[in-house]
Write an enzyme that holds these catalytic residues in place. Structure first.
Site, PDB file in Angstrom:
ATOM      1  N   TYR A 114       0.875  -1.106   0.016  1.00 51.42           N
ATOM      2  CA  TYR A 114       0.014   0.069  -0.037  1.00 51.42           C
ATOM      3  C   TYR A 114       0.894   1.155   0.120  1.00 51.42           C
ATOM      4  O   TYR A 114       2.042   0.967   0.557  1.00 51.42           O
ATOM      5  CB  TYR A 114      -0.877   0.149   1.148  1.00 51.42           C
ATOM      6  N   PHE A 159      -2.647   1.203  13.164  1.00 49.63           N
ATOM      7  CA  PHE A 159      -3.001  -0.204  12.144  1.00 49.63           C
ATOM      8  C   PHE A 159      -1.403  -0.679  11.661  1.00 49.63           C
ATOM      9  O   PHE A 159      -1.024  -1.678  12.006  1.00 49.63           O
ATOM     10  CB  PHE A 159      -3.861  -0.264  10.938  1.00 49.63           C
ATOM     11  N   ASP A 160      -0.868   0.304  10.870  1.00 48.71           N
ATOM     12  CA  ASP A 160       0.776  -0.031  10.676  1.00 48.71           C
ATOM     13  C   ASP A 160       1.490  -0.561  11.739  1.00 48.71           C
ATOM     14  O   ASP A 160       2.247  -1.637  11.908  1.00 48.71           O
ATOM     15  CB  ASP A 160       1.390   1.224   9.887  1.00 48.71           C
ATOM     16  N   THR A 161       1.368   0.351  12.699  1.00 45.11           N
ATOM     17  CA  THR A 161       2.410  -0.017  14.045  1.00 45.11           C
ATOM     18  C   THR A 161       1.983  -1.306  14.540  1.00 45.11           C
ATOM     19  O   THR A 161       2.837  -2.342  14.773  1.00 45.11           O
ATOM     20  CB  THR A 161       2.421   0.975  15.001  1.00 45.11           C
TER      21      THR A 161
END
Length: 415
Positions: free
Chosen positions: A107, A199-201
């Protein structure tokens, strides 16, 4: 176009022979979406040697973003649209990745702040099977970054906080340029609770704790001056996410051992492993090494403390904000020092260690509250820089006490 009525609704996988699916999560991006997708499509067509797909994940836009996305899907081969009725970048990524049939998923942000030349180096280790996840990093020495001082400080402070509170070993959690193998995503996504910017972390911390290989690519990155991200709201949400994830890791609520076994990343065993030196997670008991680790955790804790204090000072007042900031960072500080500084893992004696950490917290509260009270006696309305300087000095004194107490309580012999 595929529409989703809920965050994790089941949909049919799209028939595609794409090796890579690049997801672009968007919310109210009717102006930038067209030029950016065309630019990305042209770059992939000219420079990417495998079949690809671009998925525009529209999460509840209220302008003409969805109409523009549908037009691009009709104009450009390999472009598809996924619509969700609820907001959240994490929600959009989870839904799009779960629905894709490509073996490698990626993404990037719609503004394409990251130089697209880094895309092939990002996904190549995943296509070859050597790595499990890949991230772009703006904090490597060879990265070239153009952005304001405020965002630079916030980004570095946040990543220091992750290193201290969650023992993160990746360098840049927030860069909107990441990729993951689909088989790994299928195992990790059900465990990720956040649907927004954290969300990424959360995904990266779980991947690291599961023993997965995270490949990092230095990137050239130019800040988008038209970014719609609410920095304060996002920072507070990230701090709540750090606290929630830290509690889950501390209490053993996450099935990390099972996840390691499922992904084939259990620790190596055998005579050589038993005779060899300490594993990377273990820290020698030598005082110099402990001081360096403790100092790194302390820097991250102090930055987190100051951010929390500044964020809550106007709402709660000086003393309540000081109490809240100290309490939150004290719990994270003890957990980080337990693991990183003193090489202690598992739940054995965890309650006792946290009790010692809370004692250090009480001393730190007394020192900082006393310093604040003394300052306010001298000046009823002190300047904010003076107030912060006094708190930093008081926190340094509290830090020395914390190290002495924790080292006495957590001192252990390495077998």
């Amino acid at each position: 176009m595929t529409a989703l009525g809920g965050p994790r609704a089941a949909i049919q996988a799209r028939p595609t022979a794409a090796v890579l699916d690049v997801v672009i999560p968007v919310y109210n991006e009717e102006v930038d979406l067209g030029p950016c997708v065309r630019r990305l499509h042209a770059h992939l067509s000219a420079h990417f040697p495998y079949p690809f797909q671009i998925t525009i994940a529209d999460n509840a836009s209220v302008d003409d973003t969805l109409k523009v996305a549908d037009g691009l899907a009709g104009e450009l081969p390999g472009v598809e649209v996924l619509h969700l009725d609820a907001k959240g970048r994490g929600r959009a990524l989870s839904a799009a990745w779960s629905a894709s049939s490509a073996p490698v998923l990626a993404y990037m942000d719609v503004d394409l702040s990251t130089d697209l030349a880094a895309l092939l180096p990002l996904v190549a280790p995943l296509i070859s099977g050597h790595s499990d996840l890949a991230i772009g990093t703006r904090l490597a020495r060879t990265s070239r970054v153009v952005r304001g001082a405020k965002r630079e400080v916030i980004s570095r402070a946040y990543n220091l906080l992750l290193r201290g509170a969650l023992a993160a070993r990746f360098s840049d959690a927030q860069c909107g340029f990441k990729a993951i193998r689909a088989d790994v995503a299928a195992e990790l996504l059900p465990l990720v609770r956040d649907t927004g910017w954290f969300f990424d972390t959360e995904l990266l911390v779980l991947a690291q704790r599961a023993g997965l290989r995270i490949h990092e690519v230095p990137v050239d990155w130019v800040d988008d001056p038209d970014s719609r991200v609410d920095i304060v709201a996002t920072a507070l949400a990230d701090l709540r996410g750090v606290g929630r994830l830290g509690r889950a890791l501390l209490t053993g609520a996450l099935p990390l051992a099972d996840l390691r076994a499922q992904l084939g990343r259990a620790p190596l065993t055998g005579p050589r492993a038993r005779r060899g030196p300490a594993l990377p997670g273990q820290v020698p008991v030598g005082l110099p090494r402990q001081l360096v680790r403790f100092a790194a955790v302390g820097v991250a804790s102090t930055l987190a403390y100051l951010l929390l204090f500044v964020a809550t000072r106007g709402v709660l007042g000086a003393q309540p904000a000081n109490l809240l900031a100290l309490l939150v960072t004290a719990l994270a500080n003890t957990a980080a020092n337990r693991r990183l500084t003193f090489g202690i893992s598992g739940r054995r004696h965890a309650a006792r260690h946290h009790a010692q950490g809370l004692l250090a917290f009480a001393l730190g509260l007394a020192l900082t509250s006393g310093a604040l009270a003394a300052l306010h006696t001298v000046s009823a309305v002190p300047a904010r820089p003076v107030e912060l300087a006094v708190l930093v000095v008081a926190n340094l004194a509290a830090t020395v006490l914390r190290f002495v107490l924790l080292r006495l309580g957590m001192h252990h012999r390495r077998t």
